[in-house]
Design an enzyme around this catalytic site. Sequence first.
Site, PDB file in Angstrom:
ATOM      1  N   ASP A 118      -9.449  -2.551   3.560  1.00 35.23           N
ATOM      2  CA  ASP A 118     -10.218  -3.139   4.658  1.00 35.23           C
ATOM      3  C   ASP A 118     -11.738  -3.039   4.471  1.00 35.23           C
ATOM      4  O   ASP A 118     -12.460  -3.978   4.813  1.00 35.23           O
ATOM      5  CB  ASP A 118      -9.824  -2.522   5.998  1.00 35.23           C
ATOM      6  CG  ASP A 118      -8.449  -2.958   6.478  1.00 35.23           C
ATOM      7  OD1 ASP A 118      -7.802  -3.796   5.810  1.00 35.23           O
ATOM      8  OD2 ASP A 118      -8.014  -2.464   7.538  1.00 35.23           O
ATOM      9  N   PHE A 168      -7.842   0.586   7.183  1.00 34.03           N
ATOM     10  CA  PHE A 168      -7.359   1.452   6.107  1.00 34.03           C
ATOM     11  C   PHE A 168      -7.224   0.620   4.847  1.00 34.03           C
ATOM     12  O   PHE A 168      -7.468  -0.587   4.842  1.00 34.03           O
ATOM     13  CB  PHE A 168      -6.018   2.104   6.492  1.00 34.03           C
ATOM     14  CG  PHE A 168      -4.911   1.103   6.711  1.00 34.03           C
ATOM     15  CD1 PHE A 168      -4.032   0.789   5.688  1.00 34.03           C
ATOM     16  CD2 PHE A 168      -4.764   0.464   7.933  1.00 34.03           C
ATOM     17  CE1 PHE A 168      -3.009  -0.142   5.887  1.00 34.03           C
ATOM     18  CE2 PHE A 168      -3.747  -0.462   8.141  1.00 34.03           C
ATOM     19  CZ  PHE A 168      -2.874  -0.765   7.113  1.00 34.03           C
ATOM     20  N   GLY A 169      -6.834   1.261   3.777  1.00 31.47           N
ATOM     21  CA  GLY A 169      -6.602   0.539   2.527  1.00 31.47           C
ATOM     22  C   GLY A 169      -7.857  -0.174   2.024  1.00 31.47           C
ATOM     23  O   GLY A 169      -8.914   0.426   1.887  1.00 31.47           O
ATOM     24  N   ARG A 171      -0.191  -9.337   8.634  1.00 26.36           N
ATOM     25  CA  ARG A 171       0.970  -8.764   9.307  1.00 26.36           C
ATOM     26  C   ARG A 171       1.177  -9.418  10.674  1.00 26.36           C
ATOM     27  O   ARG A 171       2.306  -9.741  11.050  1.00 26.36           O
ATOM     28  CB  ARG A 171       0.791  -7.249   9.459  1.00 26.36           C
ATOM     29  CG  ARG A 171       2.044  -6.542   9.917  1.00 26.36           C
ATOM     30  CD  ARG A 171       1.960  -5.034   9.735  1.00 26.36           C
ATOM     31  NE  ARG A 171       2.138  -4.685   8.324  1.00 26.36           N
ATOM     32  CZ  ARG A 171       1.171  -4.230   7.528  1.00 26.36           C
ATOM     33  NH1 ARG A 171      -0.046  -4.060   7.982  1.00 26.36           N
ATOM     34  NH2 ARG A 171       1.419  -3.948   6.273  1.00 26.36           N
ATOM     35  N   ASP A 177       6.659  -5.469   3.387  1.00 26.84           N
ATOM     36  CA  ASP A 177       5.882  -5.049   2.232  1.00 26.84           C
ATOM     37  C   ASP A 177       4.636  -5.910   2.264  1.00 26.84           C
ATOM     38  O   ASP A 177       4.698  -7.097   2.614  1.00 26.84           O
ATOM     39  CB  ASP A 177       6.641  -5.226   0.915  1.00 26.84           C
ATOM     40  CG  ASP A 177       5.978  -4.460  -0.227  1.00 26.84           C
ATOM     41  OD1 ASP A 177       5.385  -3.390   0.035  1.00 26.84           O
ATOM     42  OD2 ASP A 177       6.052  -4.920  -1.377  1.00 26.84           O
ATOM     43  N   SER A 178       3.529  -5.314   1.947  1.00 28.39           N
ATOM     44  CA  SER A 178       2.281  -6.069   2.017  1.00 28.39           C
ATOM     45  C   SER A 178       1.263  -5.487   1.058  1.00 28.39           C
ATOM     46  O   SER A 178       1.425  -4.373   0.557  1.00 28.39           O
ATOM     47  CB  SER A 178       1.729  -6.054   3.445  1.00 28.39           C
ATOM     48  OG  SER A 178       1.470  -4.725   3.852  1.00 28.39           O
TER      49      SER A 178
END
Length: 170
Positions: free
Chosen positions: A127, A124-125, A153, A42-43
């Site tokens: 970034d 993504f997200g 990660r 989870d991050s």
Amino acid sequence: TDLSRRNDVPLIAETGTTFAENAALKAIGASNYVNDLVVADDSGLEVDALGAAPGVYSARYAGEGATDAANVAKLLEKLAHAADPRTAQFRCALALARAGKLIAEFSGSVTGTIAADPSGSGGFGYDPVFVPSGFEQTFAELPAATKDQMSHRARAVKQLREFLRQNDAA
């Protein structure tokens, strides 16, 4: 094997209040259906000016099913009046389990700041708005290889690999 593609492993609800709790829930839950080691993660992003939000709600910060762009827009809206530097960190928690038992946990983080505007097309997200410490470009502007070496990660996975080496693949 990517367990999300297997019909015999149910989706595990992320009901924890921390990344570590959610990773452990997923790893332990999935390990009840698989006769092998299971790694779950989870991050997300924690922004200091927002009391560590969006945190475990990073993927759905702007609501269930929100797009990356919607999440970034909400983040920038919430930070519109925040003073610089707008410090933040990406965090990742990994959990290793087998047969319904947690074996080990690992974590990684990368610190940085939140840019005023999105920039870059990679990643993504969050970034496009996350500028890692020591850089002037966002994660979305940096080469993928650079980001992959320093990411939260990657740091957690490095710990996992070392654990597996030292414990003969647990």
